[in-house]
Motif scaffolding. Sequence first.
Motif, short mmCIF file in Angstrom:
data_model
loop_
_atom_site.label_atom_id
_atom_site.label_comp_id
_atom_site.label_asym_id
_atom_site.label_seq_id
_atom_site.Cartn_x
_atom_site.Cartn_y
_atom_site.Cartn_z
N LEU A 532 -5.94 2.90 -9.73
CA LEU A 532 -4.52 2.89 -9.39
C LEU A 532 -3.87 4.23 -9.72
CD1 LEU A 532 -3.35 -0.65 -10.57
CD2 LEU A 532 -3.94 0.10 -8.27
N VAL A 533 -3.03 4.69 -8.80
CA VAL A 533 -2.32 5.95 -8.96
C VAL A 533 -0.89 5.75 -8.47
CG1 VAL A 533 -2.26 8.41 -8.38
CG2 VAL A 533 -4.46 7.23 -8.49
N SER A 534 0.07 6.26 -9.21
CA SER A 534 1.46 6.18 -8.79
C SER A 534 1.75 7.26 -7.75
CB SER A 534 2.39 6.36 -9.99
OG SER A 534 3.72 6.55 -9.55
N ALA A 535 2.27 6.84 -6.58
CA ALA A 535 2.63 7.81 -5.54
C ALA A 535 3.73 8.74 -6.04
CB ALA A 535 3.09 7.09 -4.28
N ARG A 536 4.62 8.24 -6.90
CA ARG A 536 5.66 9.09 -7.48
C ARG A 536 5.04 10.23 -8.29
NH1 ARG A 536 11.01 7.17 -8.86
NH2 ARG A 536 11.65 5.42 -7.55
N GLU A 537 4.01 9.91 -9.04
CA GLU A 537 3.38 10.94 -9.87
C GLU A 537 2.69 11.99 -9.02
OE1 GLU A 537 0.36 11.33 -13.71
OE2 GLU A 537 0.60 9.41 -12.69
N VAL A 538 2.01 11.55 -7.95
CA VAL A 538 1.33 12.51 -7.07
C VAL A 538 2.34 13.45 -6.43
CG1 VAL A 538 -0.12 12.75 -5.02
CG2 VAL A 538 -0.55 10.88 -6.61
N LEU A 539 3.51 12.94 -6.07
CA LEU A 539 4.53 13.75 -5.41
C LEU A 539 5.43 14.49 -6.39
CD1 LEU A 539 5.65 11.29 -2.57
CD2 LEU A 539 4.08 13.21 -2.39
N GLY A 540 5.22 14.26 -7.69
CA GLY A 540 6.04 14.95 -8.68
C GLY A 540 7.42 14.37 -8.86
N LEU A 541 7.60 13.08 -8.52
CA LEU A 541 8.89 12.42 -8.65
C LEU A 541 9.01 11.77 -10.03
CD1 LEU A 541 9.08 10.64 -5.18
CD2 LEU A 541 10.27 12.72 -5.86
N SER A 561 -14.77 6.90 -2.81
CA SER A 561 -13.58 7.22 -3.60
C SER A 561 -12.35 6.54 -3.01
CB SER A 561 -13.37 8.74 -3.65
OG SER A 561 -13.30 9.28 -2.35
N LEU A 562 -12.18 5.26 -3.34
CA LEU A 562 -11.01 4.51 -2.90
C LEU A 562 -9.95 4.55 -4.00
CD1 LEU A 562 -12.37 1.26 -1.19
CD2 LEU A 562 -11.09 3.11 -0.10
N TYR A 563 -8.68 4.74 -3.60
CA TYR A 563 -7.59 4.75 -4.56
C TYR A 563 -6.49 3.81 -4.08
CZ TYR A 563 -9.77 9.00 -6.38
OH TYR A 563 -10.65 9.90 -6.90
N GLY A 564 -5.84 3.17 -5.01
CA GLY A 564 -4.69 2.35 -4.70
C GLY A 564 -3.42 3.09 -5.07
N LEU A 565 -2.67 3.53 -4.07
CA LEU A 565 -1.43 4.27 -4.30
C LEU A 565 -0.29 3.27 -4.46
CD1 LEU A 565 -1.52 7.34 -1.89
CD2 LEU A 565 -1.12 7.41 -4.34
N ILE A 566 0.38 3.32 -5.60
CA ILE A 566 1.49 2.41 -5.86
C ILE A 566 2.76 3.01 -5.28
CG2 ILE A 566 2.88 1.30 -7.64
CD1 ILE A 566 0.43 1.27 -9.41
N VAL A 567 3.38 2.29 -4.34
CA VAL A 567 4.64 2.73 -3.73
C VAL A 567 5.74 1.76 -4.17
CG1 VAL A 567 3.43 3.76 -1.79
CG2 VAL A 567 4.24 1.40 -1.61
N ASP A 568 7.00 2.14 -3.94
CA ASP A 568 8.10 1.29 -4.38
C ASP A 568 8.25 0.05 -3.50
OD1 ASP A 568 8.46 3.25 -6.22
OD2 ASP A 568 10.28 4.09 -5.33
#
Length: 762
Positions: A532-541, A561-568
């Motif tokens: 799991l990865v936060s999309a906010r963190e990847v974008l620097g938000l 390499s599958l990742y789950g991007l957490i969006v709002d």
Amino acid sequence: MNDDLSGFSMMELFRVETENQAAVLSEGLLELERDPLAADTLEALMRAAHSIKGAARIISLDGAVRIAHQMEDCFVAAQGGLIVLGATAVDVLLSGVDMLSQISNLQESEANSWFEGHDVEINALVAGMAAILDAEPEEAEEQGSNSKRVQQSTAENDVDSAAKVKTPVVEDRPEDVGRDESKDRVLRLSSEHLDRMLALASEMQVEWQWLRPFSDSMLQLKRRLSELEKMLSGLEPSVSEVDSSTGSARLKSVQRKAEQCRLLLAEQQEDLEMHSRYVSSLSHRLYHQTVASRMRPFGDGVPGFRRMVRDLARDLGKKVRLEITGLETSVDRDILEKIESPLNHLIRNAIDHGLEIPEERRSQGKPEEGVIQLEAIHQSGMLRISVSDDGRGVDLDALREKVIRNGHATKEMVDRMTESELMSFLFLPKFTMKEKVTEISGRGVGLDIVASMIRDVRGTLHSSARNGAGMRFELLLPITLSVVRALLVDIGGEPYAFPLVHINRTLKCRIDEIERIEGRQYITLGSQQIGLVSAREVLGLPPEAGSSDSYSIVVVGTMESLYGLIVDDFLGERDLVEKVLNPRLGKVKDISAAAVTADGSPILIFDVNDLLRSIAKLIGDGKLGRVSQGGGSSGKAVAKRILVVDDSLTVREVERKLLVSRGYEVEVAVDGMDGLNTVRSGGFDLVISDVDMPRMDGIEFVSLIKSDVRLRDTPVIIVSYKESDEDRMRGLDAGADSYLTKSSFHDETLLETVVDLIGKAS
């Protein structure tokens, strides 16, 4: 270049004619091989040969006239029942089609010398076709074999053989003149022309949407006028007390003027609404018609496939039939061109790898003739193309052994893999199930290239098979490259788009379903753990304030390499018209393109491959944070405010997104005049402005800010395409605190300058 055919030379016209008729001849001859007595097919073949003959005669290509004339005689004789065109006779006639195609591609300057050098070959070919005409119906197959030998005889014998033909000669028939001409005027457009038309149509779709906010502003003005009229009415008693005559008269005059303005505004607003609806309808019709002009039938991209299957199967000693469905399915011309090679390889692979020789098929209880099915259909807004065969399929046990032997995975890992996961190894570079290299396959450089080419057109490729029961490849592609089907998501209060073809799946996950292993957080899907990865963190938000009991997750990546991007939040699927970012902006991190939604809102489209690289870099640098259950700190500092002024929608949005990603609060203005009105409202910590803008350019805009006692302490950054020292000095002399070029978007220069002038966001 003229759009119609009037600008073509005679040789170019012959090339176009032959290209169209050669496709008819090739397909018809292959059909004839299956049903030699098909009357409709023979009629179409005769017409095609007759058309080529007439076109060749007009420009004095005597060799082409002789070939087409002899072919026409064969078809007329077959129509009259004088001969039966068997498989070997079809071979000779197909050679004639190949020769006509070769002639049509000659340059006018080289035609004479080419015919001189190929005179013997043409004579042999004409004589071979003439020999077919000597055969009795029951001797067609035997005579077809003899015709091949005739082709190899000397030129003198060829002429003698041709002279022995006793079947009627078909001359030009008066009733045929003009019959093959199209009733509609034919236009020939370059791909660049169509691309420009589509770009303009897309631009119109964007621009008309700005009529809506303008109409809304007029409505707001109308309301304010109504309020003004009420205020004026309220003043009437006070004015009467002070000046009962002159004051009241003046007040009534003002009231009449206000009422006239309101009535005029109401009339203009009604006209604007009607015009807006008309322009909206017109822009949609124009866009869809332009897209339709780029579409071609799927059959246009596969004209030579049946011939290729026939010839390759004969070389390998196999019997194969290609069945194609969905020939009229419309496909974007760019996609059609790019998938021809992958489909060609998949079909060749099926003939060589999958389909068995007749003896083996008989022993398995199968028909001697193997079948390859090629299907194209529209499904859920996408183009689905499948290639399947009824051959030997894939031995999954043998595939497992090959994966282990090549060192791609351990036995324990392979034993846990699903069929889909196991089949994906077939697409790895240099992976092959064949032990022996042939001219056709066995080097392992095929399916990985196919998969790569499919990804290039934003498509996906899947395969399935059963041992002894055939193989199936399924391609899921966008119907057109000008429109991308995407999932819209909310990240930090802004919409972003994920192209659907790059999404593995989406899901909602409860907090208690998240696992932690070695400091990393995962969810389990089937037998696979997804990081799991936060999309906010990847974008620097900044992290989300507040808490939630579930997460919205977009799963992207490959099997490895599958990742789950957490969006709002998920905002639904949309068809988006891609707008390529101006190349002068450089590469915008994690973003591939922009688009505008139906309500006029801009949106950025993710470059998923770049996004995956950003995630890998965060992990590699040890900077990937933990996904918190509370969603981050509940407190929120007041962000510093920045005004971005630029007449380019794309530049405004790129700058705004970039600054918002660092926590700044950003407003935008469309030119210097709009920017001046906005900045005078106060409260901005920084202004970023372009130079070249309508109504008021950036130099005048900056000068007015610096001459205003209330605004002169507000820092101003000029960001312009102009890079000369003279332009830089003009900007700084006007009062700008910094002058940057727009190439600075691809690095940290702009953000560093902002921090230097006003500090971090909060």
